[in-house]
Scaffold this motif. Structure first.
Motif, PDB file in Angstrom:
ATOM      1  N   UNK A  58       7.083  14.919   0.302  1.00 44.29           N
ATOM      2  CA  UNK A  58       6.278  13.863  -0.324  1.00 44.29           C
ATOM      3  C   UNK A  58       5.530  12.992   0.684  1.00 44.29           C
ATOM      4  N   UNK A  59       5.981  12.988   1.932  1.00 46.63           N
ATOM      5  CA  UNK A  59       5.315  12.179   2.944  1.00 46.63           C
ATOM      6  C   UNK A  59       4.464  13.016   3.890  1.00 46.63           C
ATOM      7  N   UNK A  60       4.108  14.215   3.448  1.00 49.16           N
ATOM      8  CA  UNK A  60       3.251  15.087   4.254  1.00 49.16           C
ATOM      9  C   UNK A  60       1.837  14.527   4.318  1.00 49.16           C
ATOM     10  N   UNK A  61       1.088  14.984   5.314  1.00 51.28           N
ATOM     11  CA  UNK A  61      -0.333  14.653   5.380  1.00 51.28           C
ATOM     12  C   UNK A  61      -0.989  15.075   4.071  1.00 51.28           C
ATOM     13  N   UNK A  62      -1.929  14.264   3.608  1.00 48.71           N
ATOM     14  CA  UNK A  62      -2.523  14.498   2.288  1.00 48.71           C
ATOM     15  C   UNK A  62      -3.138  15.891   2.172  1.00 48.71           C
ATOM     16  N   UNK A  63      -3.638  16.433   3.278  1.00 49.47           N
ATOM     17  CA  UNK A  63      -4.270  17.752   3.233  1.00 49.47           C
ATOM     18  C   UNK A  63      -3.264  18.878   3.000  1.00 49.47           C
ATOM     19  N   UNK A  64      -1.974  18.580   3.112  1.00 47.31           N
ATOM     20  CA  UNK A  64      -0.939  19.574   2.863  1.00 47.31           C
ATOM     21  C   UNK A  64      -0.390  19.499   1.435  1.00 47.31           C
ATOM     22  N   UNK A  65      -0.913  18.577   0.667  1.00 46.33           N
ATOM     23  CA  UNK A  65      -0.467  18.413  -0.709  1.00 46.33           C
ATOM     24  C   UNK A  65      -1.358  19.218  -1.650  1.00 46.33           C
ATOM     25  N   UNK A  85     -12.467  -0.454   2.607  1.00 43.21           N
ATOM     26  CA  UNK A  85     -11.203  -0.081   3.245  1.00 43.21           C
ATOM     27  C   UNK A  85     -10.093  -0.916   2.627  1.00 43.21           C
ATOM     28  N   UNK A  86      -9.185  -0.236   1.945  1.00 40.65           N
ATOM     29  CA  UNK A  86      -8.151  -0.963   1.199  1.00 40.65           C
ATOM     30  C   UNK A  86      -6.988  -0.029   0.905  1.00 40.65           C
ATOM     31  N   UNK A  87      -5.956  -0.560   0.277  1.00 39.73           N
ATOM     32  CA  UNK A  87      -4.771   0.218  -0.033  1.00 39.73           C
ATOM     33  C   UNK A  87      -4.884   0.955  -1.357  1.00 39.73           C
ATOM     34  N   UNK A  88      -3.776   1.562  -1.745  1.00 37.87           N
ATOM     35  CA  UNK A  88      -3.719   2.300  -3.007  1.00 37.87           C
ATOM     36  C   UNK A  88      -2.474   1.890  -3.790  1.00 37.87           C
ATOM     37  N   UNK A  89      -2.662   1.770  -5.093  1.00 40.31           N
ATOM     38  CA  UNK A  89      -1.565   1.540  -6.026  1.00 40.31           C
ATOM     39  C   UNK A  89      -1.132   2.880  -6.600  1.00 40.31           C
ATOM     40  N   UNK A  90       0.001   2.897  -7.275  1.00 38.24           N
ATOM     41  CA  UNK A  90       0.491   4.122  -7.884  1.00 38.24           C
ATOM     42  C   UNK A  90       0.956   3.846  -9.306  1.00 38.24           C
ATOM     43  N   UNK A 105       3.701   2.654   5.505  1.00 37.08           N
ATOM     44  CA  UNK A 105       3.485   3.207   4.169  1.00 37.08           C
ATOM     45  C   UNK A 105       4.754   3.906   3.677  1.00 37.08           C
ATOM     46  N   UNK A 106       5.371   4.701   4.534  1.00 35.10           N
ATOM     47  CA  UNK A 106       6.599   5.401   4.156  1.00 35.10           C
ATOM     48  C   UNK A 106       7.700   4.401   3.805  1.00 35.10           C
ATOM     49  N   UNK A 107       7.773   3.294   4.558  1.00 37.20           N
ATOM     50  CA  UNK A 107       8.773   2.268   4.239  1.00 37.20           C
ATOM     51  C   UNK A 107       8.459   1.599   2.902  1.00 37.20           C
ATOM     52  N   UNK A 108       7.187   1.415   2.599  1.00 35.89           N
ATOM     53  CA  UNK A 108       6.810   0.872   1.286  1.00 35.89           C
ATOM     54  C   UNK A 108       7.221   1.831   0.174  1.00 35.89           C
ATOM     55  N   UNK A 137       0.843  -1.199   0.000  1.00 34.29           N
ATOM     56  CA  UNK A 137       0.000   0.000   0.000  1.00 34.29           C
ATOM     57  C   UNK A 137       0.874   1.243   0.000  1.00 34.29           C
ATOM     58  N   UNK A 138       0.541   2.205  -0.851  1.00 37.23           N
ATOM     59  CA  UNK A 138       1.311   3.449  -0.959  1.00 37.23           C
ATOM     60  C   UNK A 138       0.524   4.669  -0.494  1.00 37.23           C
ATOM     61  N   UNK A 139      -0.713   4.469  -0.018  1.00 37.53           N
ATOM     62  CA  UNK A 139      -1.550   5.599   0.392  1.00 37.53           C
ATOM     63  C   UNK A 139      -1.457   5.874   1.881  1.00 37.53           C
ATOM     64  N   UNK A 140      -1.098   7.105   2.229  1.00 45.09           N
ATOM     65  CA  UNK A 140      -1.050   7.515   3.631  1.00 45.09           C
ATOM     66  C   UNK A 140      -2.421   7.893   4.179  1.00 45.09           C
ATOM     67  N   UNK A 141      -3.399   8.036   3.327  1.00 43.20           N
ATOM     68  CA  UNK A 141      -4.689   8.596   3.714  1.00 43.20           C
ATOM     69  C   UNK A 141      -5.775   7.548   3.924  1.00 43.20           C
TER      70      UNK A 141
END
Length: 263
Positions: free
Chosen positions: A89-96, A252-257, A54-57, A42-46
């Motif tokens: 790049x690893x900021x909270x999604x609301x800061x992107x 509820x699941x992960x995200x691909x990129x 997630x950051x390690x992924x 999973x690559x989604x922090x949100x």
């Protein structure tokens, strides 16, 4: 389709100086440390996964720099990565940046979009001068995010829409993507040819439901714009549960990129 690692390269002709990849959910034997229901890559922090996992992924991605993530809002907004030099790049999604597409003409900046049923679209100018990543849910497609991205790129490059090749990645397929009359009406108002991308849902619980083909809708838009070099991976994220995350299937699941950059 079996992937020995949790990412693979698009099935399109290699553009010199451009690299692209798209990720899967992974498995016990491959890279990725997320636990259920986000297993494994999973690559989604949100989405509720452990942020450190997630950051390690993300750190395992074979990219030259951290990908540039977006707060995706199903909009038609496309941004130039050159305008955001200092984003964490690893900021909270609301800061992107709130956008659903990013593009760049600069080397080593990684454009990316996350998906879990929506259509990822990657673009490369055939001479390798620019790349883009686009998140195409139906709302983004209906509000012309593909055209908005191409217009901005062409303004920078003084190019033509046909100078780009495009890859359409795995998404929810035409046998699983149930939509209402409003979605069909939005697309047929744009182009009457889009009616062929909708099939009446024979087994829907209520009338007025259709099965929509996201990839065909994107293809229709691209062809109308003069983009003819279009390549597809037609895997259905909903049906292939071992390979892909799917929000419609699992909630509820992960995200691909899907990611692309100039080397």
């Amino acid at each position: 389709m079996n992937h020995p690692s949790p990412w693979f390269e698009p099935n399109w002709p290699k553009v010199e100086g451009v690299t692209a990849l798209s990720t899967c959910r992974g498995d016990k034997q491959s890279t990725g440390n997320s636990q259920a229901p986000f297993e494994y890559f999973n690559l989604g922090l949100h989405v509720g996964d452990d942020p450190q996992v997630v950051i390690s992924n993300r750190a395992l991605l074979p990219t030259p720099n951290q990908p540039f993530w977006l707060e995706q809002t199903h909009s038609n907004i496309a941004i130039d990565l050159a305008s955001y030099p200092d984003i964490n790049p690893d900021a909270d999604v609301t800061q992107l940046p709130k956008a659903d597409a990013s593009f760049t003409c600069q080397a080593l900046k990684v454009a990316s979009v996350m998906t879990a049923d929506c259509l990822p679209v990657l673009m490369a100018e055939k001479r390798g001068r620019a790349v883009a990543a686009i998140h195409c849910g139906w709302r983004s497609l209906a509000s012309n995010i593909i055209e908005n991205t191409l217009v901005q790129l062409n303004n920078q490059l003084q190019s033509q829409f046909g100078d780009f090749q495009v890859w359409l990645g795995p998404c929810i397929g035409p046998s699983a993507f149930e939509v209402g009359e409003d979605v069909k009406a939005a697309f047929t108002a744009l182009d009457s040819r889009n009616v062929k991308a909708f099939a009446i849902h024979q087994h829907a619980a209520e009338q007025g439901k259709y099965l929509a083909d996201l990839q065909q809708l994107a293809c229709n838009q691209l062809l109308a714009l003069g983009v003819t070099d279009i390549y597809r991976n037609s895997d259905c994220t909903y049906q292939l549960s071992n390979q892909y995350f799917s929000y419609r299937r699992d909630g509820k699941t992960g995200r691909m990129a899907s990611l692309i950059w100039i080397e």
